[in-house]
Design a protein around this motif. Structure first.
Motif, short mmCIF file in Angstrom:
data_model
loop_
_atom_site.label_atom_id
_atom_site.label_comp_id
_atom_site.label_asym_id
_atom_site.label_seq_id
_atom_site.Cartn_x
_atom_site.Cartn_y
_atom_site.Cartn_z
N ARG A 8 -49.37 39.00 15.13
CA ARG A 8 -49.82 38.00 14.18
C ARG A 8 -50.94 38.50 13.28
O ARG A 8 -51.32 37.85 12.32
CB ARG A 8 -50.31 36.74 14.93
CG ARG A 8 -49.27 36.15 15.88
CD ARG A 8 -47.97 35.86 15.16
NE ARG A 8 -47.10 35.08 16.01
CZ ARG A 8 -45.81 35.25 16.10
NH1 ARG A 8 -45.21 36.16 15.39
NH2 ARG A 8 -45.11 34.47 16.90
N PRO A 34 -53.77 28.40 14.02
CA PRO A 34 -52.72 29.37 13.71
C PRO A 34 -52.10 30.01 14.94
O PRO A 34 -51.18 30.82 14.83
CB PRO A 34 -53.45 30.42 12.86
CG PRO A 34 -54.86 30.36 13.36
CD PRO A 34 -55.11 28.92 13.70
N GLU A 43 -52.33 34.57 18.87
CA GLU A 43 -51.81 33.97 17.65
C GLU A 43 -50.33 33.63 17.73
O GLU A 43 -49.76 33.17 16.75
CB GLU A 43 -52.10 34.88 16.46
CG GLU A 43 -53.60 35.01 16.20
CD GLU A 43 -53.91 35.84 14.96
OE1 GLU A 43 -53.01 36.56 14.49
OE2 GLU A 43 -55.04 35.76 14.48
N ASN A 46 -48.43 27.95 17.45
CA ASN A 46 -49.35 27.26 16.54
C ASN A 46 -49.86 26.00 17.21
O ASN A 46 -49.32 25.55 18.22
CB ASN A 46 -48.63 26.88 15.24
CG ASN A 46 -47.98 28.08 14.58
OD1 ASN A 46 -48.66 28.94 14.04
ND2 ASN A 46 -46.66 28.15 14.65
N ASN A 85 -49.34 25.71 10.53
CA ASN A 85 -48.68 27.02 10.49
C ASN A 85 -47.31 26.97 11.15
O ASN A 85 -47.10 26.23 12.11
CB ASN A 85 -49.53 28.08 11.20
CG ASN A 85 -50.66 28.58 10.34
OD1 ASN A 85 -51.22 27.83 9.55
ND2 ASN A 85 -51.02 29.84 10.51
N ASP A 87 -44.29 30.01 12.42
CA ASP A 87 -44.10 31.44 12.67
C ASP A 87 -42.80 31.87 12.01
O ASP A 87 -41.71 31.43 12.40
CB ASP A 87 -44.04 31.71 14.18
CG ASP A 87 -45.31 31.26 14.89
OD1 ASP A 87 -46.38 31.71 14.47
OD2 ASP A 87 -45.22 30.46 15.84
N PHE A 104 -47.48 26.81 0.12
CA PHE A 104 -47.48 27.63 1.34
C PHE A 104 -47.99 29.02 1.01
O PHE A 104 -47.94 29.48 -0.14
CB PHE A 104 -46.08 27.70 1.96
CG PHE A 104 -45.03 28.33 1.08
CD1 PHE A 104 -44.81 29.70 1.11
CD2 PHE A 104 -44.25 27.54 0.24
CE1 PHE A 104 -43.82 30.27 0.31
CE2 PHE A 104 -43.27 28.11 -0.56
CZ PHE A 104 -43.05 29.47 -0.52
N GLN A 106 -47.73 32.95 2.92
CA GLN A 106 -47.08 33.70 4.00
C GLN A 106 -47.72 35.06 4.14
O GLN A 106 -47.84 35.82 3.18
CB GLN A 106 -45.58 33.83 3.70
CG GLN A 106 -44.76 34.36 4.86
CD GLN A 106 -43.27 34.28 4.56
OE1 GLN A 106 -42.87 34.15 3.40
NE2 GLN A 106 -42.44 34.35 5.59
N GLU A 110 -47.20 34.69 9.85
CA GLU A 110 -47.95 33.44 9.73
C GLU A 110 -47.63 32.77 8.40
O GLU A 110 -47.96 33.28 7.33
CB GLU A 110 -49.45 33.68 9.85
CG GLU A 110 -49.92 34.03 11.25
CD GLU A 110 -49.72 32.91 12.26
OE1 GLU A 110 -49.61 31.74 11.86
OE2 GLU A 110 -49.65 33.21 13.47
N LEU A 111 -46.98 31.62 8.48
CA LEU A 111 -46.61 30.84 7.31
C LEU A 111 -47.46 29.57 7.32
O LEU A 111 -47.25 28.67 8.15
CB LEU A 111 -45.12 30.50 7.37
CG LEU A 111 -44.54 29.60 6.27
CD1 LEU A 111 -44.73 30.21 4.89
CD2 LEU A 111 -43.06 29.33 6.55
N THR A 112 -48.46 29.51 6.43
CA THR A 112 -49.37 28.38 6.38
C THR A 112 -48.90 27.39 5.32
O THR A 112 -48.72 27.74 4.16
CB THR A 112 -50.80 28.85 6.05
OG1 THR A 112 -51.21 29.82 7.03
CG2 THR A 112 -51.77 27.68 6.09
N ASN A 169 -42.41 26.95 15.92
CA ASN A 169 -43.61 27.08 16.73
C ASN A 169 -43.25 27.98 17.90
O ASN A 169 -42.73 27.53 18.93
CB ASN A 169 -44.07 25.70 17.21
CG ASN A 169 -45.48 25.73 17.77
OD1 ASN A 169 -46.16 26.75 17.74
ND2 ASN A 169 -45.93 24.60 18.31
#
Length: 500
Positions: A8, A34, A43, A46, A85, A87, A104, A106, A110-112, A169
């Motif tokens: 991560r 995260p 990590e 999430n 977040n 994954d 978003f 990326q 980690e995709l926030t 997740n």
């Protein structure tokens, strides 16, 4: 085979995309964590929400490994969320949260995601992620668990694989049900978890739909795409028994079928020990290439053909199906707890050997304990605290099985059976820790076991041959003739260990 650390924290980054203006939240919410806080892989997974269901819809091209997908995630926020977040490693095209386009960013896996409005705790939300890419070309921190084959692909791996084909997740603590639909060229087969709900062909393409209605950890969801002979018939407990054998297995095909077709018999045996089988279907998949290990994908373990190179091998079938209870239904709460998966699955092989008349569990214990000298590096890894670099080491499997049998010697086989059945029933579809198992063993047996477990699970070095450690005098003498099952078990574990 796979590097486990630093996933991560990958430096590789995908470009950020924005579809709406930066939202202004009126509430007092905060971003979800995260990571899930796993002590070995902090990590992974999430925080801030629980997934209830994944609907994964894919279009896949075997000729160039191109995958386009839309995954809908039904989730329940556990806090007021201003961002969260997922994954995921493939390039993302768009994300909608509760129907609204969302921004978003990326980075690695980690995709926030930042929705335009705060997500209230306890109010069901829906995340729709559209994406497209070539999974075999996406590497994160030197890692790519996706397996491309000559006629398709395999999404099979532990502890990570899902981020290469659907966002989610990615930690065993957050299980969910799945619908998986894959559109492929006509004549290509697709295997996944659970029950095949529909297969339809139109305009030269076939869509395969699979559904699992029992809670499933993300790494236990899988895909097998390619040229397969698929057989469906009644299995144990009247359930669908689905097997798939790839074209091109060659000389191992007979031995593979002679092994995997015994799955219903194995499940009958295991349910007699462990209690009711926890899932709705059963089976096995054997690809012709690309796989050098076996994995306990929920309802449908996947086996490398290498397991059958020297003939039939039921030990690996027992091992992976024992995981349906230990690993799949009752999963690790953190990856530190991996002994609960591998120690018990390995011990199930010993009990199968005893039932088959190819060596008792005590004979196998004596063989392994006596054949490994005290200065062997094997004894320096503690199964209860192996460290992230050793979660799939020989010690977790074989010293893990030794621990289970030694516990049987200390508290008695009936008490062990009671502990195990209580564990899988109480923790069904959930997770557990080593400490919780120890506490249960003490409660159910009425014995104080701190020193026993300290010596076997947490202390490097070979446990002393004492009755308190569950080691009879027979174990200190090398077996003149090892049990017949040793070669099969050793071959199984050599391959199982190699993939991790």
């Amino acid at each position: 085979m796979f590097k486990r650390t630093g996933l991560r924290a990958a430096v590789a980054a995908c470009c950020a995309a924005a579809f709406v203006a930066t939202p202004a939240f009126a509430g007092a919410g905060s971003p979800g964590a995260p990571g899930a806080g796993d002590p070995y892989f902090p990590e992974y997974g999430n925080g801030g929400y629980d997934v209830a269901h994944y609907d994964v819809r894919l279009r896949y091209e075997p000729k160039d490994d191109h995958l386009a997908g839309t995954t809908t995630i039904v989730a329940n926020p556990t806090q007021d969320l201003t961002a969260f977040n997922l994954d995921f490693a493939l390039p993302v095209k768009s994300i909608r949260v509760n129907g609204a386009p969302s921004t978003f960013e990326q980075r690695g896996t980690e995709l926030t995601v930042t929705p335009p409005e705060e997500l209230p705790a306890g109010r069901q939300s829906t995340f729709v992620v559209e994406y497209e890419g070539v999974p075999s070309a996406v590497e994160v921190d030197g890692l790519n668990p996706w397996i491309r084959t000559a006629d398709g692909a395999l999404a099979v791996g532990e502890p990570e694989i899902s981020a290469w084909w659907f966002p989610g997740n990615d930690h065993p603590r957050d299980k969910a049900t799945f619908d998986i639909a894959v559109d492929v060229p006509e004549g290509t087969e697709v295997l996944s978890n659970g029950v095949n709900t529909d297969t339809s062909t139109l305009a030269g393409r076939t869509t395969w739909k699979w559904r699992t209605t029992k809670p499933t950890a993300t790494y236990l969801a899988f895909l097998g795409i390619g040229q397969y002979e698929i057989n469906t018939k009644p299995g144990a407990f009247g359930q669908p028994f689905v097997t798939a054998y790839a074209d091109g297995l060659g000389d191992v095909e007979g031995a593979a079928k002679a092994s995997v077709e015994r799955t219903p018999e194995v499940l009958d045996f295991l349910s007699g020990l462990l209690g009711e089988y926890p899932f709705e279907a059963q089976g096995g998949v054997i690809p012709a290439e690309g796989l050098s290990f076996a994995l306990e994908n929920q309802t449908r373990p996947t086996y490398s053909p290498k397991f059958f190179a020297k003939g039939a091998n039921t030990s690996v079938v027992v091992h992976e199906n024992a995981h349906q209870w230990f690993g799949d239904s009752v999963s690790v709460d953190t990856w530190r707890d991996i002994w609960l998966n591998e120690g018990f699955a390995s011990y199930a092989e010993w009990l199968w050997s005893e039932q088959q008349g190819t060596g008792t569990a005590q004979e196998l214990f004596d063989h392994y304990y006596s054949s490994l000298p005290a200065d062997d590096p094997f004894w320096q890894i503690a199964p209860g605290e192996p460290g992230p670099e050793n979660i799939f080491s020989d010690a977790v499997y074989d010293r893990g099985a030794l621990t289970v049998h030694a516990l049987s010697n200390v508290i008695g086989p009936d008490a062990l059976l009671d502990v195990v059945r209580t564990w899988v029933q109480d923790k069904r579809y959930s997770t557990g820790t080593v400490e919780e198992f120890i506490e249960l063993a003490e409660q159910r047996s009425g014995r104080q076991l701190d020193e026993f477990f300290q010596n076997w699970l947490f202390t490097p070095g070979k446990p002393a041959a004492t009755p308190e450690n569950g080691i009879p005098a027979s174990a200190t003498r090398a077996a003149v003739v090892p049990p017949k099952s040793v070669a099969e078990i050793d071959a199984t574990h050599a391959l199982v260990h190699a993939h991790h």
